[in-house]
Design a protein around this motif. Structure first.
Motif, PDB file in Angstrom:
ATOM      1  N   PHE A 296       0.847  -1.202   0.000  1.00 17.68           N
ATOM      2  CA  PHE A 296       0.000   0.000   0.000  1.00 17.68           C
ATOM      3  C   PHE A 296       0.877   1.244   0.000  1.00 17.68           C
ATOM      4  CE2 PHE A 296      -2.674   3.220   2.136  1.00 17.68           C
ATOM      5  CZ  PHE A 296      -3.839   3.103   1.399  1.00 17.68           C
ATOM      6  N   ASP A 297       0.540   2.210  -0.825  1.00 20.75           N
ATOM      7  CA  ASP A 297       1.284   3.469  -0.906  1.00 20.75           C
ATOM      8  C   ASP A 297       0.886   4.363   0.265  1.00 20.75           C
ATOM      9  OD1 ASP A 297       2.517   5.849  -1.541  1.00 20.75           O
ATOM     10  OD2 ASP A 297       1.697   5.991  -3.570  1.00 20.75           O
ATOM     11  N   THR A 298       1.855   4.712   1.115  1.00 20.47           N
ATOM     12  CA  THR A 298       1.536   5.525   2.297  1.00 20.47           C
ATOM     13  C   THR A 298       1.009   6.910   1.919  1.00 20.47           C
ATOM     14  OG1 THR A 298       3.870   6.190   2.448  1.00 20.47           O
ATOM     15  CG2 THR A 298       3.158   4.348   3.825  1.00 20.47           C
ATOM     16  N   LYS A 299       1.219   7.321   0.674  1.00 18.51           N
ATOM     17  CA  LYS A 299       0.651   8.597   0.232  1.00 18.51           C
ATOM     18  C   LYS A 299      -0.868   8.515   0.137  1.00 18.51           C
ATOM     19  CE  LYS A 299       4.745   9.983  -2.422  1.00 18.51           C
ATOM     20  NZ  LYS A 299       5.296  10.276  -3.771  1.00 18.51           N
ATOM     21  N   LYS A 300      -1.387   7.292   0.176  1.00 19.57           N
ATOM     22  CA  LYS A 300      -2.837   7.094   0.068  1.00 19.57           C
ATOM     23  C   LYS A 300      -3.485   6.780   1.416  1.00 19.57           C
ATOM     24  CE  LYS A 300      -2.941   5.544  -4.746  1.00 19.57           C
ATOM     25  NZ  LYS A 300      -3.398   4.482  -5.682  1.00 19.57           N
ATOM     26  N   ILE A 301      -2.759   7.002   2.495  1.00 17.43           N
ATOM     27  CA  ILE A 301      -3.341   6.768   3.816  1.00 17.43           C
ATOM     28  C   ILE A 301      -4.656   7.542   3.941  1.00 17.43           C
ATOM     29  CG2 ILE A 301      -3.084   7.349   6.279  1.00 17.43           C
ATOM     30  CD1 ILE A 301      -0.154   6.547   6.053  1.00 17.43           C
ATOM     31  N   GLY A 302      -5.690   6.843   4.379  1.00 20.03           N
ATOM     32  CA  GLY A 302      -6.994   7.477   4.544  1.00 20.03           C
ATOM     33  C   GLY A 302      -7.910   7.376   3.345  1.00 20.03           C
ATOM     34  N   GLU A 303      -7.442   6.755   2.271  1.00 18.29           N
ATOM     35  CA  GLU A 303      -8.261   6.650   1.061  1.00 18.29           C
ATOM     36  C   GLU A 303      -9.501   5.796   1.316  1.00 18.29           C
ATOM     37  OE1 GLU A 303      -7.517   5.791  -3.673  1.00 18.29           O
ATOM     38  OE2 GLU A 303      -6.438   4.553  -2.232  1.00 18.29           O
ATOM     39  N   ILE A 304     -10.633   6.228   0.760  1.00 21.14           N
ATOM     40  CA  ILE A 304     -11.892   5.501   0.912  1.00 21.14           C
ATOM     41  C   ILE A 304     -12.077   4.564  -0.276  1.00 21.14           C
ATOM     42  CG2 ILE A 304     -14.396   5.689   1.110  1.00 21.14           C
ATOM     43  CD1 ILE A 304     -14.000   8.461   2.357  1.00 21.14           C
ATOM     44  N   ASP A 305     -12.082   3.260  -0.005  1.00 20.30           N
ATOM     45  CA  ASP A 305     -12.303   2.238  -1.026  1.00 20.30           C
ATOM     46  C   ASP A 305     -13.804   1.965  -1.096  1.00 20.30           C
ATOM     47  OD1 ASP A 305     -12.612  -0.069  -2.522  1.00 20.30           O
ATOM     48  OD2 ASP A 305     -10.897  -1.103  -1.655  1.00 20.30           O
ATOM     49  N   THR A 306     -14.441   2.490  -2.139  1.00 16.34           N
ATOM     50  CA  THR A 306     -15.898   2.395  -2.231  1.00 16.34           C
ATOM     51  C   THR A 306     -16.383   0.955  -2.272  1.00 16.34           C
ATOM     52  OG1 THR A 306     -15.927   4.489  -3.453  1.00 16.34           O
ATOM     53  CG2 THR A 306     -17.920   3.162  -3.528  1.00 16.34           C
ATOM     54  N   ALA A 307     -15.638   0.074  -2.929  1.00 20.23           N
ATOM     55  CA  ALA A 307     -16.045  -1.335  -2.996  1.00 20.23           C
ATOM     56  C   ALA A 307     -16.071  -1.956  -1.599  1.00 20.23           C
ATOM     57  CB  ALA A 307     -15.104  -2.109  -3.906  1.00 20.23           C
ATOM     58  N   ALA A 308     -15.061  -1.642  -0.795  1.00 21.21           N
ATOM     59  CA  ALA A 308     -15.011  -2.162   0.571  1.00 21.21           C
ATOM     60  C   ALA A 308     -16.128  -1.560   1.419  1.00 21.21           C
ATOM     61  CB  ALA A 308     -13.656  -1.862   1.192  1.00 21.21           C
ATOM     62  N   VAL A 309     -16.441  -0.302   1.182  1.00 20.07           N
ATOM     63  CA  VAL A 309     -17.544   0.344   1.897  1.00 20.07           C
ATOM     64  C   VAL A 309     -18.859  -0.356   1.565  1.00 20.07           C
ATOM     65  CG1 VAL A 309     -18.902   2.467   2.113  1.00 20.07           C
ATOM     66  CG2 VAL A 309     -16.410   2.588   2.067  1.00 20.07           C
ATOM     67  N   ARG A 310     -19.045  -0.664   0.293  1.00 22.29           N
ATOM     68  CA  ARG A 310     -20.283  -1.324  -0.124  1.00 22.29           C
ATOM     69  C   ARG A 310     -20.391  -2.737   0.463  1.00 22.29           C
ATOM     70  NH1 ARG A 310     -23.070   1.744  -3.468  1.00 22.29           N
ATOM     71  NH2 ARG A 310     -22.000   3.308  -4.747  1.00 22.29           N
ATOM     72  N   GLN A 311     -19.263  -3.427   0.563  1.00 20.56           N
ATOM     73  CA  GLN A 311     -19.286  -4.762   1.179  1.00 20.56           C
ATOM     74  C   GLN A 311     -19.711  -4.661   2.636  1.00 20.56           C
ATOM     75  OE1 GLN A 311     -16.321  -7.902   0.363  1.00 20.56           O
ATOM     76  NE2 GLN A 311     -15.785  -7.841   2.534  1.00 20.56           N
TER      77      GLN A 311
END
Length: 344
Positions: A296-311
């Motif tokens: 995982f790219d630490t520059k993306k810390i906090g990113e919202i993964d919509t697919a995971a949210v939907r699951q």
């Protein structure tokens, strides 16, 4: 001549005032930094001070919030504190909670909005002694399985459904306390454990890793999202720049914590020394794996993964029969715009 000069000075002053007025839409950050005043932000945690929240403590200690013009107050949580209610009512400005819990309040009409997903993976395990013979989830049949409930049980229920196990007929689900004593003493066959906390308590008690079996919700495909940052939608819309600056500082703190979890654990330990230094450091190392999983790219810390949210929403809808309505997953409830601004 004096009159003309005075008029000229007055004109310059008026033009300056007009220009200042036109520039009043500049970011609060600029205004704050120029005046030296800090804006107060209260962050409500889901639980007591521990390395689960290390990024915020590191950011505070290193002055990242002050650098963004923020005077941060980190409010500890507890069994009697509900972050969603405190944020909605204005006791706190920003909160930390599990996504399933946030969705439950959103479905009840609370105008709350997720702005960052700090944990990218679930930290929930089912742990058992090898002597219990639970080598896979199918082996839970006929066993006593413990969980804390209160919203923590949904992943377990999804796991049971995957293996066609009836929670009423095929096994016994029992209330779990906040220790791992039930598993250690043998009053339950399997117990819920967070990778960063209770599983560590088992190891610290003298039980060896090789003497335990674990069922990982991520590997089973039934994981639900946990620690996220959320706000009162109205407050955030009126304080967009402040929210972005808060996220910038927080993500810097999280990046440092992930890079050096041992130092982060020591930072959290100094907050209230509620558990041992060794446990805080253990916790920090495990939390780092959830915030920034391998690759995982630490520059993306906090990113919202919509697919995971939907699951998460799909599982919640199946197993929480008390929901007023199905969870809504759109920009009104899960807003990535603040994260995008903070990380650009």
């Amino acid at each position: 001549m004096k009159k003309k000069l005075g008029a000229l000075v007055l004109s310059v002053v008026m033009i300056g005032a007009l220009l200042t007025g036109c520039g009043s839409t500049k970011t609060t950050e600029s205004a704050t930094k120029s005046t030296g005043e800090l804006q107060k932000v209260k962050l409500q945690l889901k639980w007591l001070p521990q390395s689960q929240f290390m990024g915020y403590y590191v950011a505070k200690e290193k002055g990242y919030y002050k650098d963004e013009g923020i005077d941060i107050e980190i409010l500890p949580g507890g069994s009697d504190i509900i972050p969603e209610q405190n944020v909605y009512n204005g006791v706190a400005n920003i909160g930390v909670t599990w996504v399933s819990s946030l969705m439950t309040y959103q479905a009840q009409g609370y105008e709350l909005q997720e702005i960052a997903q700090v944990f990218q993976k679930s930290g929930l395990l089912l742990a058992s002694k090898k002597s219990a013979g639970i080598n896979s989830a199918a082996d839970l049949k006929g066993k006593k399985v413990a969980n804390w409930f209160g919203g923590n049980e949904y992943e377990v229920l999804a796991l049971l459904k995957k293996y066609n196990l009836d929670k009423e007929k095929d096994l016994k689900l029992v209330q779990q306390d906040y220790t791992m004593d039930q598993l250690k003493e043998g009053s339950v066959d399997a117990a819920s454990a967070m990778t960063y906390n209770e599983f560590g308590l088992l190891l610290e008690s003298g039980i060896k890793n090789e003497d335990l079996n674990v069922i990982d919700m991520n590997k089973e495909g039934v994981a639900m999202l946990e620690d996220c940052l959320f706000v009162n939608s109205k407050w955030a819309s009126e304080n967009k720049d402040l929210v972005v600056r808060f996220l910038k500082a927080s993500f810097k703190g999280w990046a440092d914590a992930v890079k050096d979890p041992e130092a982060a654990g020591k930072t959290v330990y100094e907050v209230n020394k509620s558990v041992s230094l060794d446990h805080q450091v253990y916790m920090a190392k495990e939390v780092a794996k959830l915030v920034s999983p391998q690759g995982f790219d630490t520059k993306k810390i906090g990113e919202i993964d919509t697919a995971a949210v939907r699951q998460t929403a799909d599982f919640l809808k199946l197993y929480n029969k008390d929901l007023a309505k199905a969870p809504v997953v759109d920009d009104t409830t899960f807003n990535s715009s603040y994260w995008k601004e903070a990380t650009k």
